[in-house]
Design a protein around this motif. Structure first.
Motif, PDB file in Angstrom:
ATOM      1  N   UNK A  61       6.652 -65.241  20.473  1.00  0.00           N
ATOM      2  CA  UNK A  61       7.688 -64.875  21.446  1.00  0.00           C
ATOM      3  C   UNK A  61       8.957 -65.698  21.232  1.00  0.00           C
ATOM      4  N   UNK A  62       8.774 -66.991  20.981  1.00  0.00           N
ATOM      5  CA  UNK A  62       9.935 -67.861  20.775  1.00  0.00           C
ATOM      6  C   UNK A  62      10.729 -67.427  19.546  1.00  0.00           C
ATOM      7  N   UNK A  63      10.019 -66.975  18.525  1.00  0.00           N
ATOM      8  CA  UNK A  63      10.700 -66.470  17.331  1.00  0.00           C
ATOM      9  C   UNK A  63      11.568 -65.262  17.676  1.00  0.00           C
ATOM     10  N   UNK A  64      10.961 -64.343  18.413  1.00  0.00           N
ATOM     11  CA  UNK A  64      11.712 -63.148  18.810  1.00  0.00           C
ATOM     12  C   UNK A  64      12.930 -63.542  19.634  1.00  0.00           C
ATOM     13  N   UNK A  65      12.722 -64.478  20.546  1.00  0.00           N
ATOM     14  CA  UNK A  65      13.832 -64.923  21.394  1.00  0.00           C
ATOM     15  C   UNK A  65      14.951 -65.508  20.538  1.00  0.00           C
ATOM     16  N   UNK A  66      14.579 -66.315  19.552  1.00  0.00           N
ATOM     17  CA  UNK A  66      15.591 -66.934  18.698  1.00  0.00           C
ATOM     18  C   UNK A  66      16.411 -65.873  17.973  1.00  0.00           C
ATOM     19  N   UNK A  67      15.732 -64.857  17.461  1.00  0.00           N
ATOM     20  CA  UNK A  67      16.455 -63.800  16.755  1.00  0.00           C
ATOM     21  C   UNK A  67      17.395 -63.067  17.703  1.00  0.00           C
ATOM     22  N   UNK A  68      16.910 -62.793  18.900  1.00  0.00           N
ATOM     23  CA  UNK A  68      17.744 -62.062  19.847  1.00  0.00           C
ATOM     24  C   UNK A  68      18.917 -62.914  20.316  1.00  0.00           C
ATOM     25  N   UNK A  69      18.688 -64.210  20.471  1.00  0.00           N
ATOM     26  CA  UNK A  69      19.778 -65.092  20.886  1.00  0.00           C
ATOM     27  C   UNK A  69      20.886 -65.085  19.832  1.00  0.00           C
ATOM     28  N   UNK A  70      20.481 -65.145  18.572  1.00  0.00           N
ATOM     29  CA  UNK A  70      21.504 -65.142  17.531  1.00  0.00           C
ATOM     30  C   UNK A  70      22.266 -63.826  17.530  1.00  0.00           C
ATOM     31  N   UNK A  71      21.526 -62.733  17.711  1.00  0.00           N
ATOM     32  CA  UNK A  71      22.200 -61.432  17.775  1.00  0.00           C
ATOM     33  C   UNK A  71      23.181 -61.392  18.941  1.00  0.00           C
ATOM     34  N   UNK A 121       8.015 -63.874  28.664  1.00  0.00           N
ATOM     35  CA  UNK A 121       8.449 -65.049  27.899  1.00  0.00           C
ATOM     36  C   UNK A 121       9.968 -65.092  27.806  1.00  0.00           C
ATOM     37  N   UNK A 122      10.581 -63.949  27.605  1.00  0.00           N
ATOM     38  CA  UNK A 122      12.034 -63.920  27.462  1.00  0.00           C
ATOM     39  C   UNK A 122      12.723 -64.293  28.767  1.00  0.00           C
ATOM     40  N   UNK A 123      12.188 -63.789  29.859  1.00  0.00           N
ATOM     41  CA  UNK A 123      12.806 -64.064  31.160  1.00  0.00           C
ATOM     42  C   UNK A 123      12.784 -65.565  31.453  1.00  0.00           C
ATOM     43  N   UNK A 124      11.762 -66.227  30.933  1.00  0.00           N
ATOM     44  CA  UNK A 124      11.664 -67.683  31.156  1.00  0.00           C
ATOM     45  C   UNK A 124      12.609 -68.464  30.250  1.00  0.00           C
ATOM     46  N   UNK A 125      13.151 -67.803  29.249  1.00  0.00           N
ATOM     47  CA  UNK A 125      14.009 -68.484  28.280  1.00  0.00           C
ATOM     48  C   UNK A 125      15.456 -68.499  28.785  1.00  0.00           C
ATOM     49  N   UNK A 126      15.870 -69.643  29.268  1.00  0.00           N
ATOM     50  CA  UNK A 126      17.189 -69.735  29.894  1.00  0.00           C
ATOM     51  C   UNK A 126      18.337 -69.381  28.952  1.00  0.00           C
ATOM     52  N   UNK A 127      18.233 -69.879  27.724  1.00  0.00           N
ATOM     53  CA  UNK A 127      19.292 -69.575  26.759  1.00  0.00           C
ATOM     54  C   UNK A 127      19.437 -68.061  26.584  1.00  0.00           C
ATOM     55  N   UNK A 128      18.299 -67.412  26.416  1.00  0.00           N
ATOM     56  CA  UNK A 128      18.327 -65.965  26.220  1.00  0.00           C
ATOM     57  C   UNK A 128      18.910 -65.241  27.436  1.00  0.00           C
ATOM     58  N   UNK A 129      18.381 -65.566  28.583  1.00  0.00           N
ATOM     59  CA  UNK A 129      18.846 -64.891  29.804  1.00  0.00           C
ATOM     60  C   UNK A 129      20.342 -65.110  30.004  1.00  0.00           C
ATOM     61  N   UNK A 130      20.768 -66.333  29.748  1.00  0.00           N
ATOM     62  CA  UNK A 130      22.194 -66.636  29.907  1.00  0.00           C
ATOM     63  C   UNK A 130      23.069 -65.764  29.036  1.00  0.00           C
ATOM     64  N   UNK A 131      22.665 -65.636  27.771  1.00  0.00           N
ATOM     65  CA  UNK A 131      23.466 -64.814  26.847  1.00  0.00           C
ATOM     66  C   UNK A 131      23.475 -63.347  27.277  1.00  0.00           C
ATOM     67  N   UNK A 132      22.313 -62.877  27.712  1.00  0.00           N
ATOM     68  CA  UNK A 132      22.254 -61.479  28.160  1.00  0.00           C
ATOM     69  C   UNK A 132      23.214 -61.257  29.317  1.00  0.00           C
ATOM     70  N   UNK A 133      23.184 -62.189  30.265  1.00  0.00           N
ATOM     71  CA  UNK A 133      24.072 -62.036  31.422  1.00  0.00           C
ATOM     72  C   UNK A 133      25.533 -62.093  30.994  1.00  0.00           C
ATOM     73  N   UNK A 134      25.840 -63.001  30.086  1.00  0.00           N
ATOM     74  CA  UNK A 134      27.216 -63.093  29.586  1.00  0.00           C
ATOM     75  C   UNK A 134      27.670 -61.759  29.000  1.00  0.00           C
ATOM     76  N   UNK A 135      26.829 -61.205  28.143  1.00  0.00           N
ATOM     77  CA  UNK A 135      27.220 -59.961  27.480  1.00  0.00           C
ATOM     78  C   UNK A 135      27.338 -58.818  28.489  1.00  0.00           C
ATOM     79  N   UNK A 136      26.362 -58.755  29.391  1.00  0.00           N
ATOM     80  CA  UNK A 136      26.419 -57.700  30.408  1.00  0.00           C
ATOM     81  C   UNK A 136      27.718 -57.783  31.204  1.00  0.00           C
ATOM     82  N   UNK A 137      28.103 -58.999  31.529  1.00  0.00           N
ATOM     83  CA  UNK A 137      29.307 -59.166  32.333  1.00  0.00           C
ATOM     84  C   UNK A 137      30.549 -58.749  31.542  1.00  0.00           C
ATOM     85  N   UNK A 138      30.596 -59.227  30.312  1.00  0.00           N
ATOM     86  CA  UNK A 138      31.742 -58.913  29.457  1.00  0.00           C
ATOM     87  C   UNK A 138      31.894 -57.403  29.282  1.00  0.00           C
ATOM     88  N   UNK A 139      30.781 -56.746  28.963  1.00  0.00           N
ATOM     89  CA  UNK A 139      30.850 -55.303  28.751  1.00  0.00           C
ATOM     90  C   UNK A 139      31.066 -54.568  30.066  1.00  0.00           C
TER      91      UNK A 139
END
Lengths: 201, 201
Positions: A61-71, A121-139
């Motif tokens: 899960x952490x691997x997947x999160x890392x890839x998604x965070x970079x994306x 697992x992703x929801x618990x990942x603060x870095x990931x959630x933060x980026x998602x929220x940032x992008x959602x807000x921007x778009x």
DNA sequence: GTCTATACCATGATAGAC
DNA sequence: GTCTATCATGGTATAGAC
């Protein structure tokens, strides 16, 4: 002076290696998806032992999160790089175009919406959630601006527009059209952009 | 006379049981997808032993194929039931609407495009391939008619339109919009129909 | 300290004996 | 039809080599 230098060098190497791992995960997620991606394959593609992965990332899960965070970071950077002078709708179109082009080169990882343990697992990942929220807000801001400009139907809720764009970026049609081999990558991207923003009619 | 009667009754029962199995598979494919669906779950949901499944269907792939075949048959029946007097574009819209409504009730199974072993099994399944071709042809004709009517852009290749409609029927946006709980099922269907046929603008 | 080799253990798809 | 193996796969943990 050698101390700090050595440390810095090692840290550098660590980053390079983890980047190589994320590269591999990125490609595998794009080609096979999360469920079919195995840790063995990741290790093989990086050229290290499977167990070594766990020195860098604690779980699949952490691997997947890392890839998604970079994306997400790349996407955020791209969105922010667009000229402010561009109309909102043009920026939205450019973002989807960029995502589709990344995808065409096999660089757009996607995660299954149904895998609950992964989602947890992703929801618990603060870095990931933060980026998602940032992008959602921007778009979301762009979408609302486009609505004000009359470029997007104002009777569509912003989240519907947002999800429609997201969905189009990981649309399976791309794979099928590519498999058929009738059209160039550029044409396929154009078709998807057209059907997304202008519809079929 | 009891011989044939008894046999027929057994056959009847067989069909009923296999139908129950396909029901369960249908729901599980819709909820969890193929990769995360396990034979144990299928058996548990039907209320029989896992091994008994293999008395009816030789493999997991065959189960998936059976569910998809039934879906394709239902879809074909629905398409054919539409009044010939309806304009082609209206029929296309009605078909997508029907698919989305089926999906809203958790009855639309989807298969992952990336799973190669599954795809190979499906391609070998004549019944499945036949139904797919039937549906593609039926919808392809409708799309071309709609183009002649000026209801669909004629610069879009028919297969692009076809895949766009297919993709929209299994669009992950539906799940996300449903999860958010802001809109009714009916509204969500309407939003998707609108964005598909009319675009965002 | 970082990688490798290997072991472990759960899961899940099949197969065969009643 | 069920019950009980079998067998491969894959995620994870440990122990030792450079």
């Amino acid at each position: 002076m050698t101390g700090p230098q050595k440390l810095s060098f090692k840290q550098q190497q660590l980053i390079v290696r983890e980047d190589a791992i994320v590269d591999a995960v990125n490609g595998l997620l794009a080609r096979k998806g999360y469920d079919l991606m195995t840790m063995d394959e990741v290790a093989a593609e990086v050229g290290i032992a499977k167990a070594s992965l766990y020195k860098h990332f604690p779980s699949k899960e952490a691997l997947a999160a890392a890839a998604m965070i970079r994306l997400l970071e790349n996407t955020l950077a791209h969105v922010r790089s667009l000229a402010v002078s561009m109309p909102a709708i043009a920026r939205l179109r450019a973002i989807l175009q960029w995502a589709l082009e990344v995808r065409m080169q096999g660089g757009l990882p996607t995660l299954p919406a149904q895998n609950t343990s992964l989602r947890e697992a992703l929801v618990k990942n603060m870095r990931y959630v933060g980026k998602v929220l940032d992008l959602n807000e921007l778009l979301g801001d762009l979408i609302e601006q486009a609505k004000k400009d009359g470029a997007i139907r104002s009777d569509l809720p912003t989240e519907v527009v947002l999800f429609t764009i997201y969905a189009r970026s990981c649309d399976p049609s791309v794979d099928y059209l590519k498999m058929m081999g009738q059209h160039s990558d550029r044409q396929i991207v154009d078709f998807l952009l057209l059907t997304c923003f202008n519809g079929l009619g």
